[in-house]
Design a protein around this motif. Sequence first.
Motif, PDB file in Angstrom:
ATOM      1  N   PHE A 274       0.816  -1.215   0.000  1.00 36.69           N
ATOM      2  CA  PHE A 274       0.000   0.000   0.000  1.00 36.69           C
ATOM      3  C   PHE A 274       0.849   1.264   0.000  1.00 36.69           C
ATOM      4  O   PHE A 274       0.386   2.334  -0.416  1.00 36.69           O
ATOM      5  N   PHE A 275       2.114   1.157   0.471  1.00 35.30           N
ATOM      6  CA  PHE A 275       2.911   2.369   0.657  1.00 35.30           C
ATOM      7  C   PHE A 275       3.541   2.769  -0.665  1.00 35.30           C
ATOM      8  O   PHE A 275       4.701   2.484  -0.966  1.00 35.30           O
ATOM      9  N   SER A 276       2.746   3.458  -1.445  1.00 30.95           N
ATOM     10  CA  SER A 276       3.131   3.923  -2.779  1.00 30.95           C
ATOM     11  C   SER A 276       3.688   5.344  -2.709  1.00 30.95           C
ATOM     12  O   SER A 276       3.779   5.945  -1.628  1.00 30.95           O
ATOM     13  N   GLU A 277       4.026   5.892  -3.867  1.00 31.53           N
ATOM     14  CA  GLU A 277       4.449   7.296  -3.917  1.00 31.53           C
ATOM     15  C   GLU A 277       3.333   8.203  -3.414  1.00 31.53           C
ATOM     16  O   GLU A 277       3.579   9.220  -2.758  1.00 31.53           O
ATOM     17  N   ALA A 278       2.080   7.819  -3.709  1.00 32.70           N
ATOM     18  CA  ALA A 278       0.939   8.603  -3.225  1.00 32.70           C
ATOM     19  C   ALA A 278       0.895   8.617  -1.703  1.00 32.70           C
ATOM     20  O   ALA A 278       0.687   9.674  -1.080  1.00 32.70           O
ATOM     21  N   GLU A 279       1.091   7.467  -1.088  1.00 31.24           N
ATOM     22  CA  GLU A 279       1.060   7.381   0.380  1.00 31.24           C
ATOM     23  C   GLU A 279       2.213   8.145   1.000  1.00 31.24           C
ATOM     24  O   GLU A 279       2.049   8.793   2.048  1.00 31.24           O
ATOM     25  N   LEU A 280       3.392   8.078   0.386  1.00 27.61           N
ATOM     26  CA  LEU A 280       4.545   8.830   0.906  1.00 27.61           C
ATOM     27  C   LEU A 280       4.243  10.326   0.892  1.00 27.61           C
ATOM     28  O   LEU A 280       4.476  11.025   1.889  1.00 27.61           O
ATOM     29  N   ASN A 281       3.732  10.825  -0.220  1.00 34.97           N
ATOM     30  CA  ASN A 281       3.397  12.250  -0.302  1.00 34.97           C
ATOM     31  C   ASN A 281       2.305  12.614   0.695  1.00 34.97           C
ATOM     32  O   ASN A 281       2.352  13.672   1.335  1.00 34.97           O
ATOM     33  N   ALA A 282       1.312  11.733   0.837  1.00 34.10           N
ATOM     34  CA  ALA A 282       0.225  11.994   1.781  1.00 34.10           C
ATOM     35  C   ALA A 282       0.742  12.096   3.207  1.00 34.10           C
ATOM     36  O   ALA A 282       0.368  13.008   3.960  1.00 34.10           O
ATOM     37  N   ALA A 283       1.597  11.148   3.595  1.00 34.00           N
ATOM     38  CA  ALA A 283       2.121  11.147   4.964  1.00 34.00           C
ATOM     39  C   ALA A 283       2.936  12.404   5.233  1.00 34.00           C
ATOM     40  O   ALA A 283       2.778  13.059   6.278  1.00 34.00           O
TER      41      ALA A 283
END
Length: 497
Positions: A360-369
Amino acid sequence: MSGSGRTGDRCPNERLTSWFQRSGWSKGELARQVNRRARHLGAHHVSTDTSRVRRWLDGEQPREPIPRILSELFSERFGTVIGPEDLGLRSAHRSAAVSGVDLPWAGPRTVALINEFSRSDLMLGRRGFLGTSLAMSAGPALVEPMQRWLVPSPPAPVKGETGSDSPAAVGVAGELSGPELALLGETTAMFRSWDAQCGGGLRRKAVVGQLHEVTDLLQERHPPGVRRRLFAITAELCELAGWMSYDIGLQPTAQKYFVLALHAAKEAGDRPLGAFVLSRMSRQMIHLGRAEDALELIQLAQYGSREQATARTRSMLHAVEARAHANLGQPTKCHRAVRRAEEAFADIGPGDADPGWIDFFSEAELNAANAHSYRDLAYVAGLSHTYTSLARPVMERAVELFARECARPGGGHRRSYALNLIGLATVHLLAEEPEACALRATEALELAKHLRSERVSTRLRKTSATAVRDFGDIPDVVLLNRRITAELSESESVRAG
């Protein structure tokens, strides 16, 4: 039926009155929130009104699940753990299986506790008596027992021993094949996908049921390798049951599953999986306003998995650490953790063998966090303009990437998309851009109507309330508030019915 019990000569409940007055809620609003939370728990017999709230303030002791519902509502309102006793309320007696987090670190006992807790959740949770009979743990009472995750387990029993704690003494010999184990793993992955697309409220009971079945398998005899794999699957299902419980507002239930998941990960000998579980516990503590606990838990996760975690897992752990530092008002440490999260993510190679639970820890999740860390700094550390300017482009990038994911076949991570639309709306509020806030929150509302996520609904309501407080004369804000009030309530009523 109200769910309250009468007492003889009552004295006003000064503790509850104090918290109630500080909350800013009216009696009617508190009654509505209690009823809404009770429906999520399955406690359909609860029907609270303003007169009942008045009697509680006058000293009437409500029956379960009311004390635990009030505890959760006030905890979320004030961002700290507020137990029933802090509200001057009596909570129900709790059995060993459903109370406490300081549990024995022994394989057979872990299996028995998970089996009993999941069975109780399946049988009693339907009536709302499980999640509301638990108490949250925080501070040393939570962190110190979790540190025992790193203590080596006692040696396995010698072959042929039949002591009561020996796995060989439990049940009959099992004959699980490789394809059967693989199917269990695939089922867990499918449950994760459903959770990401639909929210925790849709398939939580299916996950708990699967967990209960797997613990039945663990009560049979298996070769060591099969047994470790079964414990890993158990840990993943426990973590997912906890995350789904967290998503629908069952905070004590979520914490209990997380603790049991960490125990199962230890039995599996899987340090990175244990670190992942601790990261979920850290996220929950941030949500509850316990940033100090969150930081200790995530640092424990990093220390315990430092030699085994993949680059993607390390990146996720640094991102959660950054969020904890942000909520403690520590900009320098937050920036350092964000940078380490980005550097670790850049180290991910095309051939890296990541476990399925970290996919689940995609580029989207990294940016979100990272965007949420900057946003939280704007709230906590002051210099709102500076940190809002940092948060905006990163949050916009996260929203863009989630939108792309959700446009693909399969639906993507729709809950994360909704949560980050709300996050972007709060960034617009900090920048005093109410129309942009209303636009993004309206987009999130359209997604929320198709999700079973108390987390999404609650954040939407809070964002709308803040917008009304600060920009109540803006037509777009007024319309947003009306739509959220009407459409969220309607969709929740349909799902409850």
